[in-house]
Design a protein around this motif. Structure first.
Motif, PDB file in Angstrom:
ATOM      1  N   PRO A 180       0.784  -1.247   0.000  1.00  0.00           N
ATOM      2  CA  PRO A 180       0.000   0.000   0.000  1.00  0.00           C
ATOM      3  C   PRO A 180       0.808   1.285   0.000  1.00  0.00           C
ATOM      4  N   LYS A 181       2.018   1.264   0.446  1.00  0.00           N
ATOM      5  CA  LYS A 181       2.814   2.493   0.540  1.00  0.00           C
ATOM      6  C   LYS A 181       3.919   2.539  -0.518  1.00  0.00           C
ATOM      7  N   GLU A 269     -10.204  10.955   0.913  1.00  0.00           N
ATOM      8  CA  GLU A 269      -8.805  11.146   1.263  1.00  0.00           C
ATOM      9  C   GLU A 269      -8.082   9.829   1.532  1.00  0.00           C
ATOM     10  N   GLU A 270      -8.809   8.716   1.537  1.00  0.00           N
ATOM     11  CA  GLU A 270      -8.171   7.421   1.712  1.00  0.00           C
ATOM     12  C   GLU A 270      -7.541   6.963   0.405  1.00  0.00           C
ATOM     13  N   SER A 271      -6.482   6.172   0.506  1.00  0.00           N
ATOM     14  CA  SER A 271      -5.842   5.639  -0.690  1.00  0.00           C
ATOM     15  C   SER A 271      -6.799   4.693  -1.407  1.00  0.00           C
ATOM     16  N   SER A 272      -6.957   4.875  -2.707  1.00  0.00           N
ATOM     17  CA  SER A 272      -7.886   4.073  -3.495  1.00  0.00           C
ATOM     18  C   SER A 272      -7.214   3.647  -4.792  1.00  0.00           C
ATOM     19  N   LYS A 286      -4.155   5.102  -9.183  1.00  0.00           N
ATOM     20  CA  LYS A 286      -3.994   5.047  -7.728  1.00  0.00           C
ATOM     21  C   LYS A 286      -4.149   6.454  -7.176  1.00  0.00           C
ATOM     22  N   GLU A 288      -4.114   8.959  -3.915  1.00  0.00           N
ATOM     23  CA  GLU A 288      -3.747   9.245  -2.537  1.00  0.00           C
ATOM     24  C   GLU A 288      -4.144  10.681  -2.223  1.00  0.00           C
ATOM     25  N   LYS A 289      -3.914  11.099  -1.011  1.00  0.00           N
ATOM     26  CA  LYS A 289      -4.383  12.419  -0.592  1.00  0.00           C
ATOM     27  C   LYS A 289      -3.812  13.531  -1.462  1.00  0.00           C
ATOM     28  N   TYR A 292      -1.344  11.398  -7.178  1.00  0.00           N
ATOM     29  CA  TYR A 292      -2.121  10.506  -8.038  1.00  0.00           C
ATOM     30  C   TYR A 292      -1.155   9.806  -8.998  1.00  0.00           C
ATOM     31  N   ASP A 315       1.975  15.180  -8.668  1.00  0.00           N
ATOM     32  CA  ASP A 315       2.182  15.687  -7.318  1.00  0.00           C
ATOM     33  C   ASP A 315       2.403  17.196  -7.372  1.00  0.00           C
TER      34      ASP A 315
END
Length: 412
Positions: A180-181, A269-272, A286, A288-289, A292, A315
């Motif tokens: 996930p990270k 705001e959750e990672s999707s 993907k 993220e807050k 992308y 970013d």
């Protein structure tokens, strides 16, 4: 005996109490092939109950014929409110089109020129992110954003996955859920492309699937149902809509606009992790807050002639500019004196060629999807619409985009 079921679906408009309602008319045709001992056959309509030993093959045909019914005149029909609401009866994942994803036959979605390359730290161990500049295929928009390239893409001889995009996005989505990270390193990205292509070739060896998909371009339901990886889709948080939906009368109220979908996606705001379907191709988004990612295994989607899979990172360093045409500056040019023009240096002239559209991850990713993917077909269809109404099927084929939210399946 072999029974064949053909399902033909028509988008229709119903008038109920003076209000127009979008619906779907489904018509099923059943045929049975009966063979005698001499192998002769007779095909007849099947109007009775089949024996338990019979085999059923089902085919779905989408129609571009639009039918209008008044509620007092319409025949019996079946409508699915959820399908009408979500607009999924023309889903790309359910269509069986003959699109070959080979290098020579793919019409690239974007063409780009990359300049001003510089290293960019992105956390990959065996490769570097590079801040590059890309020009949209219509030559009107410039994207500056970090990009990370694989060694090859799905069409390479090493991968041999010409039409493997559905299997590839499944394999990549599973990896992202398991890490996930992280984003894959270059060697990991290469491995994922090889693994996904291998899974696709296994599916190609199944006679039942090839009979259903002779072009070997499997839909997402088929690939997810095959259980290649423990990944599923959350329908309640998935979206289907159209680029420029507000510009065409027949699309109003018939699906979400891309802008509305993007607002829904970006407010979480959750990672999707989404599987995105557009123009008969699948890629991964993907979210993220503040960052992308677009992960695509077909290099031609980035720019014409590219033969490497890629990850675009959106970013705080990302930006989108619009090229300024001279006609846009006519008033300013009229008021500029010769003395002022002599004082302008080349840097100032360079800056005047483009103007900022947006900065940052969320907005830059949004503009990339709109201006790099959809700008040309949208402009062409708008020009056609000015002459005469464009059929819904043409709009569906060229403007529809789907975002399916993926979820890991916990195995016991």
């Amino acid at each position: 005996m072999v029974e064949t079921v053909i399902v033909k679906k028509f988008p229709i408009k119903l008038t109920v109490a003076g209000e127009d309602i979008n619906a779907v008319l489904s018509i099923s045709f059943r045929f049975v092939e009966i063979r005698n001992s001499q192998d002769s056959s007779v095909t007849a309509s099947q109007n009775h109950t089949m024996a338990d030993s019979s085999t059923t093959e089902e085919y779905q045909i989408d129609s571009d014929d639009s039918v209008n019914f008044n509620s007092d005149e319409s025949p019996k029909k079946e409508t699915d409110p959820d399908q009408v609401k979500r607009g999924r009866f023309f889903s790309w994942k359910r269509r069986r089109l003959s699109f070959f994803m080979g290098r020579k036959k793919v019409k690239p979605s974007t063409a780009a020129v990359d300049v001003d390359v510089e290293p960019f730290s992105g956390g990959n161990n065996d490769g570097e992110w590079e801040l590059k500049e890309f020009v949209s295929r219509d030559n009107k928009t410039i994207l500056t954003s970090p990009v990370f390239l694989s060694s090859f893409d799905q069409c390479s001889e090493k991968a041999a996955g010409e039409s493997a995009c559905t299997a590839l996005v499944t394999v990549i989505s599973n990896w992202l859920h398991s890490h996930p990270k992280e984003t894959p390193t270059k060697s990991q990205f290469d491995t994922l492309i090889i693994e996904g292509s291998s899974e696709w070739r296994k599916l190609c060896s199944r006679e039942d699937l090839i009979n259903q998909f002779p072009d070997k371009h499997f839909d997402m339901e088929t690939v997810l149902g095959a259980g290649l990886r423990p990944v599923g889709v959350c329908r309640e948080k998935s979206f289907v809509g159209f680029f420029g939906a507000e510009k065409f009368d027949c699309l109003k109220g018939f699906g979400m606009s891309f802008d509305d979908i993007w607002d829904k996606i970006s407010e979480n705001e959750e990672s999707s992790i989404y599987i995105v379907s557009w123009n008969d191709h699948f890629f991964v988004l993907k979210v993220e807050k503040d960052v992308y990612y677009i992960i695509d295994t077909l290099g031609e989607r980035l720019y014409e002639g590219c033969n490497q899979a890629f990850i675009l990172r959106f970013d705080e360093s990302s930006s989108v500019h619009r090229k300024v045409v001279k006609d846009d500056e006519d008033d300013e040019e009229d008021s500029t004196t010769d003395e002022d023009e002599d004082e302008e240096d080349s840097d100032d002239e360079e800056d005047e060629r483009k103007e900022i559209v947006c900065r940052g991850g969320k907005e830059s990713c949004k503009e990339f999807l709109k201006k790099f993917l959809a700008a040309i077909p949208l402009e062409e269809l708008e020009n056609e619409e000015r002459k005469k109404a464009v059929p819904y099927l043409a709009l569906h084929q060229r403007l529809q985009i789907e975002f399916d939210l993926t979820l890991p399946i916990i195995q016991s």
